[in-house]
Write an enzyme that holds these catalytic residues in place. Structure first.
Site, PDB file in Angstrom:
ATOM      1  N   LYS A   4      55.159  62.146  59.441  1.00  0.00           N
ATOM      2  CA  LYS A   4      55.816  62.930  58.390  1.00  0.00           C
ATOM      3  C   LYS A   4      56.933  62.090  57.777  1.00  0.00           C
ATOM      4  O   LYS A   4      57.589  61.312  58.482  1.00  0.00           O
ATOM      5  CB  LYS A   4      56.366  64.217  59.009  1.00  0.00           C
ATOM      6  CG  LYS A   4      56.944  65.217  58.022  1.00  0.00           C
ATOM      7  CD  LYS A   4      57.354  66.477  58.775  1.00  0.00           C
ATOM      8  CE  LYS A   4      57.973  67.528  57.865  1.00  0.00           C
ATOM      9  NZ  LYS A   4      58.327  68.758  58.613  1.00  0.00           N
ATOM     10  N   SER A  79      56.773  72.839  56.731  1.00  0.00           N
ATOM     11  CA  SER A  79      56.939  71.718  55.815  1.00  0.00           C
ATOM     12  C   SER A  79      56.052  70.515  56.164  1.00  0.00           C
ATOM     13  O   SER A  79      55.972  69.563  55.401  1.00  0.00           O
ATOM     14  CB  SER A  79      58.406  71.283  55.828  1.00  0.00           C
ATOM     15  OG  SER A  79      58.807  70.879  57.135  1.00  0.00           O
ATOM     16  N   SER A 103      57.500  74.595  61.234  1.00  0.00           N
ATOM     17  CA  SER A 103      56.947  73.623  60.291  1.00  0.00           C
ATOM     18  C   SER A 103      55.841  72.738  60.843  1.00  0.00           C
ATOM     19  O   SER A 103      55.223  71.995  60.098  1.00  0.00           O
ATOM     20  CB  SER A 103      58.068  72.735  59.736  1.00  0.00           C
ATOM     21  OG  SER A 103      58.907  73.491  58.891  1.00  0.00           O
TER      22      SER A 103
END
Length: 430
Positions: A4, A79, A103
């Site tokens: 990420k 996210s 997330s």
């Protein structure tokens, strides 16, 4: 595998999907990157996300939204939406995401893969660009619980560079997966199955409970009334910490800088105005408000008190139950644009996940079915602090009986992946 884009990678862009960090090249690797690199992990690059991890749909990115590989008109969740989508399509075997209020777990549910949020402090946060420091935790997204266990065996353990990291033994999770749930008690919080939950999601999660029961578990319903308070408590605390953490992004030290400023104050103002997106600004403003002298006691201090109440309620639940089973989200993945037009609706989509971060507990999202539109549904297993192995074993037991985690979007390369859940080695990757 891939990371990420809020995890620092030496010499490679790390932008948090924000204009304000455009061009930022970290001079060091995060601890998690060091450990996986030492084990032979091959990184394919960085993954799109909600800007500074603020969002539940991966639509707030400066680079544009992440689309769900099962239906390109729908969101991938957030996210860590890029991480979940990459695993679902077979672009990577596993990805590392971060989880502040769901997330990792929510996008894993939306994309039909498995995502694990470990116990707070069991994985070093050194090198993770912070959103809310007391809630953030990194963990794996993969196709199965066994894959998640293999990755966690490599990344867990004490790190002297992270003052919140725990001195927990590293390794052994994968080898502990037996799939035997004989005598284990699993609680179903009735407060997570009421109003607002899509009937198809409810049915799929209750069907997952039946599978776990067939593996030897005892499943019981119980009341967990603190769930009523988790969303407001989470957003007050998270926004307050975000307001503090994001004050460092000012155009002076690193990243993007606005042009045409007159003095230092004007530089700050123009850089932050032009560099941050709407959702990040909204949360900074909310956090600054609840930390202000006139409202600190009324909002932030009270939220911390309720956080302690929530943690105590979960601690009490785990005196009776080994695991808890809940939905991951009230619905399957919404259409692109729907949540951005109604931020409050987006915040409420985290109702079943944020409590885990407030209490610092381990939790896992596992695929458990599809709705009538062909979109994946996720079930969440929650364990007591440091009960990561128990959570993974519960999911592994479920995945020994089902093949939901083996399903893949028909148009993607994942349709050709070998079956998951078989023999996995932690030496040299998965």
């Amino acid at each position: 595998m891939a990371y990420k884009d809020n995890i620092c990678t030496k010499g490679a862009p790390t932008t948090c999907a924000s204009k304000i960090l455009d061009g930022f090249l970290p001079c060091y690797d995060a601890t998690i990157v060091e450990r996986l690199s030492a084990a032979g992990a091959v990184s394919m690059g960085k993954l799109n996300m909600d800007e500074f991890a603020m969002g539940s749909t991966s639509e707030t990115s400066w680079y544009g939204p992440v689309k769900n590989p099962w239906d390109l008109t729908r969101v991938s969740g957030g996210s860590s939406g890029g991480a979940a989508a990459a695993v679902a399509t077979g672009e990577v075997w596993y990805a590392i995401g971060s989880d502040t209020g769901g997330s990792i777990r929510q996008p894993a549910a939306y994309c039909g893969v498995t995502g694990m949020k470990p116990t707070y402090g069991s994985v070093s946060r050194y090198g993770l660009i912070a959103y809310a420091s007391s809630l953030d935790q990194m963990g794996p997204i993969a196709r199965s619980a066994a894959d998640c266990a293999a990755v966690l065996d490599l990344i867990q353990g004490r790190d002297p560079r992270d003052g919140t990291s725990l001195d927990v033994p590293a390794g052994g999770l994968l080898n502990s997966l037996t799939g035997d749930l004989t005598g284990k008690k699993i609680g179903l919080p009735v407060d997570c199955f009421g109003e607002g939950l899509d009937p198809q999601v409810r049915s799929a999660v209750l069907a997952a409970a039946d599978v776990l029961k067939a593996r030897g578990a005892v499943v019981e319903e119980f009341a967990l009334p603190v769930m009523e308070y988790v969303v407001p408590t989470y957003y007050i605390i998270a926004a307050a910490e975000a307001s503090s953490n994001l004050s460092r992004f000012d155009g002076v030290k690193y990243g993007w800088r606005a042009e045409g400023y007159e003095d230092l104050a004007d530089l700050y103002c123009k850089t932050r105005t032009q560099g941050f997106g709407a959702e990040v600004k909204r949360r900074i403003l909310l956090g600054t408000f609840v930390l202000s002298s006139g409202y600190y006691d009324a909002y932030y201090k009270k939220a911390l008190q309720v956080k302690a109440v929530i943690k105590n309620a979960f601690d009490e639940a785990f005196t009776k139950y080994d695991l808890l089973l809940t939905p991951v989200a009230p619905t399957t993945a919404p259409k692109l644009g729907e949540s951005l037009s109604d931020p409050l609706k987006m915040y409420l989509s985290d109702i079943y996940t944020v409590s885990v971060n407030l209490a610092g507990l381990p939790a896992l999202s596992m695929p458990c079915g599809f709705d009538d539109r062909g979109m994946p549904i996720g079930a969440q297993l929650i364990g007591p602090a440091l009960g990561d192995g128990m959570v993974l074993n519960g999911a592994h037991a479920f995945q020994l009986e089902t093949d939901w985690h083996r399903r893949a979007p028909s148009s993607g390369p994942a349709g050709h992946l070998p079956p998951c859940g078989g023999k996995v080695t932690t030496k040299g990757g998965i």
